[in-house]
Design a protein around this motif. Sequence first.
Motif, mmCIF file in Angstrom:
data_model
loop_
_atom_site.group_PDB
_atom_site.id
_atom_site.type_symbol
_atom_site.label_atom_id
_atom_site.label_comp_id
_atom_site.label_asym_id
_atom_site.label_seq_id
_atom_site.Cartn_x
_atom_site.Cartn_y
_atom_site.Cartn_z
ATOM 1 N N MET A 118 0.799 -1.033 -0.271
ATOM 2 C CA MET A 118 0.225 -0.404 0.085
ATOM 3 C C MET A 118 0.696 1.100 -0.111
ATOM 4 S SD MET A 118 -3.271 -1.057 -0.409
ATOM 5 C CE MET A 118 -3.634 0.424 0.202
ATOM 6 N N MET A 121 1.013 3.059 -3.357
ATOM 7 C CA MET A 121 -0.314 3.326 -3.867
ATOM 8 C C MET A 121 -0.121 4.639 -4.694
ATOM 9 S SD MET A 121 -4.049 3.183 -3.167
ATOM 10 C CE MET A 121 -5.031 3.964 -3.893
ATOM 11 N N SER A 142 -8.500 2.849 -8.505
ATOM 12 C CA SER A 142 -8.302 2.917 -6.944
ATOM 13 C C SER A 142 -8.388 1.575 -6.373
ATOM 14 C CB SER A 142 -8.587 4.013 -6.750
ATOM 15 O OG SER A 142 -10.264 4.611 -6.318
ATOM 16 N N LYS A 146 -6.083 -0.707 -4.966
ATOM 17 C CA LYS A 146 -6.439 -1.583 -3.599
ATOM 18 C C LYS A 146 -5.988 -2.849 -4.084
ATOM 19 C CE LYS A 146 -8.010 2.731 -1.444
ATOM 20 N NZ LYS A 146 -8.967 3.112 -0.689
#
Length: 150
Positions: A118, A121, A142, A146
């Motif tokens: 993460m 990201m 998005s 994730k």
Amino acid sequence: MIRDDIKAAQITAMKAGDKEARAAISLMQSAIKNRDIEARTGKAPDSDDALIVEVLQKMIKQRRESIDMFVKGGRQELADKEAAEVAVIERFLPQQMDEAQTRAAIDAIKAEIGAEGMKDMGRLMAELKARHASELDMSKASGLVKAALN
């Protein structure tokens, strides 16, 4: 160019007497004009089409939110009007990537930049937007990013 297509569609709608399409196209032209003015003071996108796609995607997002609110409020006639505007606006957007294509693009970029968790990201989203902004709804992408990073 998309800008020229919009101008031609405005003329066609006027000649055909299509009031709904003419009104939606006028709103599009107004939003594009406002974005042109904003771009003079800030950093403008690399291409004119990118600027227009950004504006049109924002308009569609606003209208979809309005449709949800109108349906919840029991105002179906207003929701139908907004849906008609969305249909007119979508005619000028490039073909959008489906979920499988989006996942493939995310996986390719993820492998290329070495994203693992993460914490990566932001980098992955930035690269995805740089390469595919006109072909993607970034809010939907998005969620897929994730999922790919977990």
